[in-house]
Design a protein around this motif. Structure first.
Motif, PDB file in Angstrom:
ATOM      1  N   HIS A   1       2.758  -5.523   7.743  1.00 27.97           N
ATOM      2  CA  HIS A   1       2.356  -5.707   6.346  1.00 27.97           C
ATOM      3  C   HIS A   1       2.002  -4.330   5.805  1.00 27.97           C
ATOM      4  N   PRO A   2       2.824  -3.771   4.915  1.00 28.21           N
ATOM      5  CA  PRO A   2       2.621  -2.372   4.498  1.00 28.21           C
ATOM      6  C   PRO A   2       1.541  -2.229   3.418  1.00 28.21           C
ATOM      7  N   LEU A   3       1.146  -0.992   3.201  1.00 29.04           N
ATOM      8  CA  LEU A   3       0.204  -0.693   2.119  1.00 29.04           C
ATOM      9  C   LEU A   3       0.860  -0.955   0.766  1.00 29.04           C
ATOM     10  N   PRO A   4       0.053  -1.316  -0.241  1.00 33.51           N
ATOM     11  CA  PRO A   4       0.585  -1.383  -1.605  1.00 33.51           C
ATOM     12  C   PRO A   4       0.677   0.029  -2.181  1.00 33.51           C
ATOM     13  N   GLU A   5       1.242   0.154  -3.366  1.00 32.50           N
ATOM     14  CA  GLU A   5       1.210   1.436  -4.081  1.00 32.50           C
ATOM     15  C   GLU A   5      -0.242   1.788  -4.367  1.00 32.50           C
ATOM     16  N   ILE A   6      -0.611   3.007  -4.052  1.00 35.82           N
ATOM     17  CA  ILE A   6      -1.988   3.423  -4.317  1.00 35.82           C
ATOM     18  C   ILE A   6      -1.972   4.753  -5.054  1.00 35.82           C
ATOM     19  N   ASP A   7      -2.755   4.859  -6.100  1.00 40.25           N
ATOM     20  CA  ASP A   7      -2.944   6.144  -6.772  1.00 40.25           C
ATOM     21  C   ASP A   7      -4.213   6.775  -6.200  1.00 40.25           C
ATOM     22  N   TRP A   8      -4.016   7.617  -5.190  1.00 43.27           N
ATOM     23  CA  TRP A   8      -5.169   8.177  -4.454  1.00 43.27           C
ATOM     24  C   TRP A   8      -6.139   8.904  -5.374  1.00 43.27           C
ATOM     25  N   ASN A   9      -5.599   9.462  -6.468  1.00 40.28           N
ATOM     26  CA  ASN A   9      -6.453  10.254  -7.373  1.00 40.28           C
ATOM     27  C   ASN A   9      -7.617   9.453  -7.933  1.00 40.28           C
ATOM     28  N   LEU A  10      -7.456   8.134  -7.965  1.00 42.99           N
ATOM     29  CA  LEU A  10      -8.499   7.306  -8.582  1.00 42.99           C
ATOM     30  C   LEU A  10      -9.809   7.354  -7.792  1.00 42.99           C
ATOM     31  N   GLN A  11      -9.707   7.514  -6.487  1.00 42.75           N
ATOM     32  CA  GLN A  11     -10.938   7.555  -5.681  1.00 42.75           C
ATOM     33  C   GLN A  11     -11.128   8.879  -4.951  1.00 42.75           C
ATOM     34  N   ILE A  12     -10.068   9.676  -4.870  1.00 43.18           N
ATOM     35  CA  ILE A  12     -10.172  10.973  -4.189  1.00 43.18           C
ATOM     36  C   ILE A  12      -9.629  12.019  -5.156  1.00 43.18           C
ATOM     37  N   PRO A  13     -10.455  12.398  -6.141  1.00 48.58           N
ATOM     38  CA  PRO A  13      -9.936  13.196  -7.247  1.00 48.58           C
ATOM     39  C   PRO A  13      -9.378  14.562  -6.847  1.00 48.58           C
ATOM     40  N   LYS A  14      -9.938  15.178  -5.811  1.00 52.72           N
ATOM     41  CA  LYS A  14      -9.477  16.534  -5.481  1.00 52.72           C
ATOM     42  C   LYS A  14      -8.264  16.489  -4.571  1.00 52.72           C
ATOM     43  N   ARG A  15      -7.189  17.146  -5.014  1.00 50.24           N
ATOM     44  CA  ARG A  15      -5.983  17.232  -4.199  1.00 50.24           C
ATOM     45  C   ARG A  15      -6.278  17.894  -2.863  1.00 50.24           C
ATOM     46  N   GLY A  16      -7.169  18.880  -2.887  1.00 42.28           N
ATOM     47  CA  GLY A  16      -7.524  19.582  -1.648  1.00 42.28           C
ATOM     48  C   GLY A  16      -8.087  18.621  -0.616  1.00 42.28           C
ATOM     49  N   ASP A  17      -8.918  17.683  -1.069  1.00 42.65           N
ATOM     50  CA  ASP A  17      -9.460  16.679  -0.157  1.00 42.65           C
ATOM     51  C   ASP A  17      -8.347  15.782   0.378  1.00 42.65           C
ATOM     52  N   GLN A  18      -7.455  15.375  -0.503  1.00 42.42           N
ATOM     53  CA  GLN A  18      -6.351  14.515  -0.056  1.00 42.42           C
ATOM     54  C   GLN A  18      -5.510  15.204   1.015  1.00 42.42           C
ATOM     55  N   ARG A  19      -5.281  16.501   0.815  1.00 43.60           N
ATOM     56  CA  ARG A  19      -4.447  17.243   1.767  1.00 43.60           C
ATOM     57  C   ARG A  19      -5.090  17.367   3.145  1.00 43.60           C
ATOM     58  N   GLN A  20      -6.411  17.334   3.192  1.00 37.09           N
ATOM     59  CA  GLN A  20      -7.111  17.470   4.476  1.00 37.09           C
ATOM     60  C   GLN A  20      -7.011  16.210   5.328  1.00 37.09           C
ATOM     61  N   MET A  21      -6.529  15.127   4.722  1.00 36.40           N
ATOM     62  CA  MET A  21      -6.505  13.853   5.443  1.00 36.40           C
ATOM     63  C   MET A  21      -5.075  13.382   5.632  1.00 36.40           C
ATOM     64  N   GLU A  22      -4.885  12.593   6.695  1.00 33.61           N
ATOM     65  CA  GLU A  22      -3.657  11.826   6.813  1.00 33.61           C
ATOM     66  C   GLU A  22      -3.921  10.464   6.168  1.00 33.61           C
ATOM     67  N   LEU A  23      -2.922   9.591   6.252  1.00 32.31           N
ATOM     68  CA  LEU A  23      -2.994   8.338   5.514  1.00 32.31           C
ATOM     69  C   LEU A  23      -4.195   7.465   5.895  1.00 32.31           C
ATOM     70  N   TRP A  24      -4.527   7.405   7.206  1.00 34.33           N
ATOM     71  CA  TRP A  24      -5.639   6.539   7.628  1.00 34.33           C
ATOM     72  C   TRP A  24      -6.961   6.948   6.974  1.00 34.33           C
ATOM     73  N   GLN A  25      -7.275   8.234   7.036  1.00 29.28           N
ATOM     74  CA  GLN A  25      -8.541   8.678   6.449  1.00 29.28           C
ATOM     75  C   GLN A  25      -8.526   8.520   4.935  1.00 29.28           C
ATOM     76  N   ARG A  26      -7.365   8.766   4.334  1.00 29.42           N
ATOM     77  CA  ARG A  26      -7.260   8.608   2.884  1.00 29.42           C
ATOM     78  C   ARG A  26      -7.520   7.150   2.491  1.00 29.42           C
ATOM     79  N   LEU A  27      -6.903   6.250   3.262  1.00 29.89           N
ATOM     80  CA  LEU A  27      -7.071   4.828   2.987  1.00 29.89           C
ATOM     81  C   LEU A  27      -8.544   4.414   3.119  1.00 29.89           C
ATOM     82  N   GLY A  28      -9.190   4.887   4.168  1.00 26.83           N
ATOM     83  CA  GLY A  28     -10.602   4.550   4.361  1.00 26.83           C
ATOM     84  C   GLY A  28     -11.481   5.129   3.270  1.00 26.83           C
ATOM     85  N   THR A  29     -11.244   6.392   2.953  1.00 26.44           N
ATOM     86  CA  THR A  29     -12.054   7.055   1.929  1.00 26.44           C
ATOM     87  C   THR A  29     -11.852   6.380   0.572  1.00 26.44           C
TER      88      THR A  29
END
Lengths: 422, 395
Positions: free
Chosen positions: B48-76
């Motif tokens: 069962h795959p992830l839905p479309e997610i706009d990560w910016n909505l909860q993780i505004p800084k691109r730098g933060d997003q880049r520091q994580m792989e998908l699992w941490q991004r999903l949790g955060t």
């Protein structure tokens, strides 16, 4: 009749058994003798080839039957060996402990040896398909369990008869302290009379070494005994190491009621997360400062109440600077007169186990009246004015200890221990 | 009613069904919905795959997003949803005093680097030196941090400023069970006022499926609802990507800041049943008694994984105790491992909050339940080890 509750009316938590394994040996006796004579357990790596590696030394535990069998088997054996010693000392049942288990241990991954073997025999187009195909035909659960995060605690729970669902935790380099904190909190809540808290780490694989090395966290000094030099001017990183410690925690009431020998008390726990950076501390040190203050307050002490600090003291440029900043902020000018030493100068950084091992050594420090030294302190860092108990142990009457643990991911956990009720 | 009651005042959810409590309530109330699955990408396994997610909505800084792989991004991201929902996100003081217990596994390895090493291993007989050579040159330095279990919590601290305390529990489903049990116990005893608790699992990486398949736990062949996988090819478990975070709060703390709660956690029990002793079903029954559920018909948000032995035992419990009416949500979301119990508790809270039971997720195996539930049971029986149950009631 001794007081058995603390300043907030909570049950006081006694330590009635301790077990330790480090690169210095198995058991409290050998470890304490080595530690107080200033001997280093750091040695050249022989477990795997060191070609291409920048770091060729470590404090691995190379003398156990599982030492060459991979991270999961070794971590289990380290934990079990320490727990056996601790429960044995406490006089409680070795196979029916009857309290919860809190295990600090490293995250697990499938061992590279297993990956290679599965890949070799598997069928499929991609590497992932080949491995999965071979995995689905395995006839035993051994490899499966080595890569399950809950397996080590599950096996320990079986072996020692701990109660309920065992908790496996990670707060990076603060994990061992967190395991103790969780045990203390459970006893304070009245959920149990006793708890078994273990920190164990046998994960010094080549990949672990490379990962820390890529973050520039490790010492590249090739002289093993001299590489870990906390608070020295020429410190250049920590030394990766393995080890374990187990503590039997009991409500003081319960311990007295069954006539147990009380080694010491865990009287305060404090923590604070850092939101600054994944590997660096907030420049003002405020989270570490808050954690130290919280632990001291939790113990019902003021800043004058701490007699000795068992430092996190990793020997990285960043940690030791920040730890000094935190301690000097909390204790002010008085910090010059409080001995602060780092066990890591001799045993290296045992990662998930460090907080538990160093709490165990803190309790022995109080019981024996001897402060282990910080060795390799030949070139003091002029910016760090601390009494690090340089190079030679010191006899001292120590009634209270603060033990610090700081880790990647903004983890800061501090414990306060006391020899007897205040 | 007590000041120390444990209330759920915020819910963050992500799964193949979408994001947020409302989307999940709607999707799960649609009895006719087709399963959202992908049977191609990791064939022969369905996920069962992830839905479309706009990560910016909860993780505004691109730098933060880049520091994580998908699992941490999903949790955060999911943690952010829960904080938002509780009205705590961006409240500096409330975040700074907030405790955190995270249930975590490990993060994603670099698939290409690993494949390169494995391929080279076929033509060399110095595996260990090969590893040193390749890992030293090919690994991204920051990837290690994206793999560390406690760095999901670390990223939540950095992105959302939750810094009161930070603990990460590991151990598959048991981690999620212990996280909620510990968080609730802390609130009940006054050790904490408000806690962020939960986890995430990102299954779209071969290693995450391998973790199951080393024990032959994965279902193969055509997708089937969870209760109907006994006897089918493979181990019965269909994995999903998703996350569940809860904000737990003492009644006192919630009332003082004027927050309404979804539900109250009345009791939690956890165990490590010795399954090989043949007492599995009897022990599950004992747990269901210990959690003190009412004798009346009770809706159960079951976290059953589909794994044959565990799911068979849980099914046996419902067969014998007809007052329990299960809804195995992994039929709709896939199994979410560390996040499974938090997800079960969240869905149970939504049923209390919305005053209605979910329709059967599998009409062949589950029966309808009428009326507004007074109490809802949430269960998770680990695919291999560890069990937990929570009873929720009206706040």
């Amino acid at each position: 009749m001794a007081r058995t509750t603390d300043h907030l009316g909570r049950p006081l938590v006694a330590v009635t058994g301790i077990g330790i394994v480090t690169s210095l040996g198995v058991g409290k006796q050998d470890n304490w003798a080595a530690l107080t004579s200033g001997r280093s357990g750091i040695h050249r790596i022989t477990r795997f080839p060191v070609e291409h590696l920048n770091t060729k030394i470590s404090g691995m535990v190379d003398f156990l039957p599982s030492s060459t069998k991979g991270a999961s088997p070794l971590t289990f054996e380290l934990a079990a060996t320490a727990a056996e010693e601790a429960i044995g000392e406490s006089g409680l049942s070795i196979d029916d402990f009857g309290g919860p288990l809190f295990l600090a241990s490293p995250p697990v991954e499938l061992d590279w040896r297993d990956r290679f073997d599965l890949y070799k025999v598997g069928k499929g187009e991609t590497a992932a398909q080949r491995i999965a195909q071979a995995a689905s035909e395995l006839q035993t659960l051994e490899m499966f369990e080595s890569a399950q995060f809950g397996s080590i605690a599950d096996r320990l729970a079986d072996k020692f008869g701990t109660r309920g669902l065992p908790i496996t935790l990670s707060t990076a380099c603060a994990s061992g302290a967190t395991a103790i904190q969780l045990g203390v909190e459970a006893i304070r809540r009245g959920e149990c009379d006793r708890a078994l808290s273990i920190g164990a780490d046998g994960s010094a694989t080549a990949e672990a070494l490379i990962r820390f090395s890529l973050l520039s966290a490790l010492s590249t000094n090739d002289n093993p005994e001299k590489a870990s030099k906390p608070f020295s001017k020429d410190r250049d990183g920590f030394v990766l190491a393995e080890g374990s410690a187990a503590l039997v925690l009991e409500s003081l009431d319960a311990a007295i009621a069954r006539g147990a020998t009380i080694i010491g008390l865990v009287t305060g726990c404090g923590e604070r997360a850092d939101d600054f950076h994944r590997t660096r501390s907030k420049p003002d040190g405020s989270p570490a400062i808050a954690a130290v203050r919280a632990a001291i307050a939790d113990a019902g002490l003021g800043e004058t109440g701490i007699a000795y600090v068992n430092a996190h003291g990793t020997s990285t440029p960043e940690n030791d600077k920040m730890e000094h900043l935190s301690l000097s902020t909390v204790f002010g000018e008085r910090i010059r007169n409080i001995p602060v030493s780092s066990n890591k100068s001799m045993i290296g950084h045992t990662l998930s186990a460090a907080g538990a091992i160093e709490a165990a050594f803190s309790l022995l420090t109080m019981r024996e009246g001897v402060i282990p030294p910080t060795i390799n302190y030949d070139h003091p860092d002029p910016a760090i004015e601390l009494d690090v108990v340089p190079n030679v142990k010191r006899e001292a009457d120590v009634a209270t200890v603060l033990s610090n643990s700081f880790g990647f991911g903004g983890q800061n956990t501090c414990l306060v221990m006391a020899r007897e009720p205040q | 009613m007590s000041n120390r009651d444990v209330l759920i005042t915020g819910i963050g959810l992500v799964s193949c069904l979408g994001e947020g409590p409302d989307a999940h309530w709607r999707a799960l109330s649609d009895a006719a919905a087709a399963p959202r699955i992908d049977s191609e990408r990791f064939a022969p396994y369905t996920i069962h795959p992830l839905p479309e997610i706009d990560w910016n909505l909860q993780i505004p800084k691109r730098g933060d997003q880049r520091q994580m792989e998908l699992w941490q991004r999903l949790g955060t991201y999911t943690a952010g949803l829960a904080l938002d929902d509780a009205g705590i996100r961006n409240d500096e003081a409330l975040c700074a005093s907030m405790d955190m217990v995270i249930a975590a596994g490990g993060g994603e390895r670099d698939e290409a680097v690993d494949a390169g090493i494995l391929e080279a291993s076929l033509s060399r007989n110095d595996r260990e030196i090969l590893l040193n050579e390749k890992l030293t040159t090919d690994l991204r330095p920051t990837l290690f941090l994206a793999q560390l279990s406690n760095l999901l919590a670390g990223n939540i601290s950095i992105v959302h400023k939750v810094t009161g305390s930070s603990r990460t529990f590991m151990g598959e489903e048991g981690a999620g069970i212990a996280a909620i049990e510990t968080a609730a116990a802390r609130i009940r005893s006054g050790q904490s006022e408000h806690i962020l608790v939960g986890g995430a699992f990102e299954t779209e990486h071969p290693d995450m499926l391998l973790g199951y398949e080393l024990g032959a736990f994965l279902h193969r062949g055509a997708w089937q609802p969870l209760w109907q996988r006994q006897g089918a090819d493979g181990g019965g478990l269909v994995s999903g990507s998703g996350g569940a975070f809860l904000v737990l709060e003492s009644r006192d703390h919630a009332e003082k800041r004027g927050r309404k709660a979804y539900a109250k956690i009345d009791a939690i029990v956890s165990d490590r049943i010795k399954r090989r002793d043949g007492a599995f079903e009897a022990e599950l029954e004992r747990m269901a008694e210990k959690v003190q559920r009412p004798a009346a018909e009770t809706l159960v948000l079951s976290g059953a994984s589909g794994a044959h032995v565990a799911t068979g035992a849980e099914h046996g419990l419902y067969d014998r105790d007809r007052a329990l009416a299960p809804r195995a949500f992994a039929t709709r979301t896939g199994h979410l491992k560390e996040a499974q119990f938090p997800f079960a508790v969240a869905l149970a809270a939504l049923a209390i909050h919305n005053g209605a039971a979910y329709p059967p997720f599998d009409p062949q195996a589950e029966r309808p339940v009428d009326g507004a539930p007074e109490s809802v049971l949430a269960t998770t029986v680990g695919y291999h080890v560890f069990e937990g149950m929570a009873l929720l009631g009206k706040a």
